[in-house]
Design a protein around this motif. Sequence first.
Motif, PDB file in Angstrom:
ATOM      1  N   ALA A 122     104.410  18.128  31.246  1.00 58.35           N
ATOM      2  CA  ALA A 122     104.684  17.081  32.978  1.00 58.35           C
ATOM      3  C   ALA A 122     103.820  16.247  33.436  1.00 58.35           C
ATOM      4  O   ALA A 122     104.405  15.870  34.527  1.00 58.35           O
ATOM      5  CB  ALA A 122     105.433  18.749  33.679  1.00 58.35           C
ATOM      6  N   GLU A 123     102.763  16.800  33.198  1.00 59.85           N
ATOM      7  CA  GLU A 123     101.342  15.826  33.674  1.00 59.85           C
ATOM      8  C   GLU A 123     101.668  14.425  33.625  1.00 59.85           C
ATOM      9  O   GLU A 123     101.928  14.159  32.104  1.00 59.85           O
ATOM     10  CB  GLU A 123     100.240  16.683  33.073  1.00 59.85           C
ATOM     11  CG  GLU A 123      99.528  17.806  34.675  1.00 59.85           C
ATOM     12  CD  GLU A 123      98.037  17.606  34.251  1.00 59.85           C
ATOM     13  OE1 GLU A 123      97.578  17.661  35.288  1.00 59.85           O
ATOM     14  OE2 GLU A 123      98.208  18.894  32.579  1.00 59.85           O
ATOM     15  N   GLY A 124     102.016  13.312  34.594  1.00 55.17           N
ATOM     16  CA  GLY A 124     101.221  12.083  34.493  1.00 55.17           C
ATOM     17  C   GLY A 124     102.488  11.637  33.635  1.00 55.17           C
ATOM     18  O   GLY A 124     102.776  10.263  34.194  1.00 55.17           O
ATOM     19  N   PRO A 172     101.084  27.196  30.812  1.00 52.84           N
ATOM     20  CA  PRO A 172     101.570  25.362  30.282  1.00 52.84           C
ATOM     21  C   PRO A 172     102.468  25.676  29.313  1.00 52.84           C
ATOM     22  O   PRO A 172     103.511  24.710  30.048  1.00 52.84           O
ATOM     23  CB  PRO A 172     100.124  25.495  29.534  1.00 52.84           C
ATOM     24  CG  PRO A 172      99.132  25.876  30.036  1.00 52.84           C
ATOM     25  CD  PRO A 172      99.792  27.448  29.869  1.00 52.84           C
ATOM     26  N   ASP A 173     103.496  26.280  28.806  1.00 51.16           N
ATOM     27  CA  ASP A 173     104.533  26.651  28.572  1.00 51.16           C
ATOM     28  C   ASP A 173     105.595  27.205  29.194  1.00 51.16           C
ATOM     29  O   ASP A 173     106.407  27.521  28.632  1.00 51.16           O
ATOM     30  CB  ASP A 173     104.296  27.091  27.078  1.00 51.16           C
ATOM     31  CG  ASP A 173     103.983  28.948  27.631  1.00 51.16           C
ATOM     32  OD1 ASP A 173     103.610  29.132  28.360  1.00 51.16           O
ATOM     33  OD2 ASP A 173     104.068  29.947  26.612  1.00 51.16           O
ATOM     34  N   THR A 174     105.297  26.856  30.677  1.00 55.67           N
ATOM     35  CA  THR A 174     106.110  27.477  31.350  1.00 55.67           C
ATOM     36  C   THR A 174     107.502  26.266  31.218  1.00 55.67           C
ATOM     37  O   THR A 174     106.757  25.476  31.471  1.00 55.67           O
ATOM     38  CB  THR A 174     105.875  27.938  32.618  1.00 55.67           C
ATOM     39  OG1 THR A 174     105.027  28.796  33.258  1.00 55.67           O
ATOM     40  CG2 THR A 174     106.736  27.979  33.918  1.00 55.67           C
ATOM     41  N   PRO A 175     108.668  26.811  31.057  1.00 58.47           N
ATOM     42  CA  PRO A 175     109.569  25.693  30.984  1.00 58.47           C
ATOM     43  C   PRO A 175     109.673  25.370  32.698  1.00 58.47           C
ATOM     44  O   PRO A 175     109.839  25.854  33.756  1.00 58.47           O
ATOM     45  CB  PRO A 175     111.192  26.387  31.314  1.00 58.47           C
ATOM     46  CG  PRO A 175     110.253  27.492  30.595  1.00 58.47           C
ATOM     47  CD  PRO A 175     109.032  28.436  31.110  1.00 58.47           C
ATOM     48  N   LEU A 176     109.958  23.322  32.744  1.00 56.67           N
ATOM     49  CA  LEU A 176     109.900  22.657  33.969  1.00 56.67           C
ATOM     50  C   LEU A 176     110.811  23.312  34.976  1.00 56.67           C
ATOM     51  O   LEU A 176     110.357  23.501  36.414  1.00 56.67           O
ATOM     52  CB  LEU A 176     109.757  21.369  34.249  1.00 56.67           C
ATOM     53  CG  LEU A 176     109.740  20.968  35.270  1.00 56.67           C
ATOM     54  CD1 LEU A 176     107.942  20.916  35.728  1.00 56.67           C
ATOM     55  CD2 LEU A 176     109.699  19.140  35.189  1.00 56.67           C
ATOM     56  N   PHE A 205     111.849  21.619  29.339  1.00 56.65           N
ATOM     57  CA  PHE A 205     110.180  20.516  29.022  1.00 56.65           C
ATOM     58  C   PHE A 205     109.477  21.796  29.870  1.00 56.65           C
ATOM     59  O   PHE A 205     109.494  22.144  30.650  1.00 56.65           O
ATOM     60  CB  PHE A 205     111.037  19.898  30.091  1.00 56.65           C
ATOM     61  CG  PHE A 205     109.875  18.113  30.723  1.00 56.65           C
ATOM     62  CD1 PHE A 205     110.714  18.075  29.301  1.00 56.65           C
ATOM     63  CD2 PHE A 205     109.539  18.285  31.204  1.00 56.65           C
ATOM     64  CE1 PHE A 205     109.808  16.509  29.753  1.00 56.65           C
ATOM     65  CE2 PHE A 205     107.656  17.413  31.143  1.00 56.65           C
ATOM     66  CZ  PHE A 205     108.283  16.445  30.310  1.00 56.65           C
ATOM     67  N   ARG A 206     108.891  21.502  29.161  1.00 58.24           N
ATOM     68  CA  ARG A 206     107.512  22.578  29.264  1.00 58.24           C
ATOM     69  C   ARG A 206     106.485  21.847  30.335  1.00 58.24           C
ATOM     70  O   ARG A 206     106.325  20.571  30.051  1.00 58.24           O
ATOM     71  CB  ARG A 206     106.769  22.749  28.337  1.00 58.24           C
ATOM     72  CG  ARG A 206     106.963  23.833  27.266  1.00 58.24           C
ATOM     73  CD  ARG A 206     107.303  24.396  27.578  1.00 58.24           C
ATOM     74  NE  ARG A 206     108.816  25.784  26.023  1.00 58.24           N
ATOM     75  CZ  ARG A 206     109.715  26.120  27.145  1.00 58.24           C
ATOM     76  NH1 ARG A 206     109.705  26.845  27.241  1.00 58.24           N
ATOM     77  NH2 ARG A 206     110.558  27.168  25.219  1.00 58.24           N
TER      78      ARG A 206
END
Length: 152
Positions: free
Chosen positions: A65-67, A17-21, A60-61
Amino acid sequence: MTTLRINGQTVQVDATPDTPLLWVIRDHLNLTGTKFGCGVASCGACTIHVDGEPTRSCQFRLEDAEGVEITTIEGQSDKAFTAVQTAWRELDVVQCGYCQSGQIMAATALLRENSKPSDEDIDDALEGNLCRCGTYQRIRAAIHLASEKMEA
């Protein structure tokens, strides 16, 4: 698994979840138009659009990014983008090109909001998008030309 809406498509990504986009976009989705520049949101090379707003993907993690609707340079296709892309080519803006996808993403977002920007509007919208080659005058001229093309 995280579900993302990117460039008009729904995709599943298996990353922490903490991966940068930025790294999800480049390494998991193989969309390499978004560039890594600094990693601290200071250069703009990694600019994408999140719900239409220019956003630094390096900070931006994935969990955020969901939603939201994510658009990379590969997903651009509207009148503003086409005008910017054409103006960039006509004025030969690019030198090394590394910053250009971020510059184009910022310019496109500006023209969608303000179809006739002043020099000050352009400078404000692209503040923080660095160009190592110093093509700022050509970038500004290309945005003005793109504005004219959008009216035609």
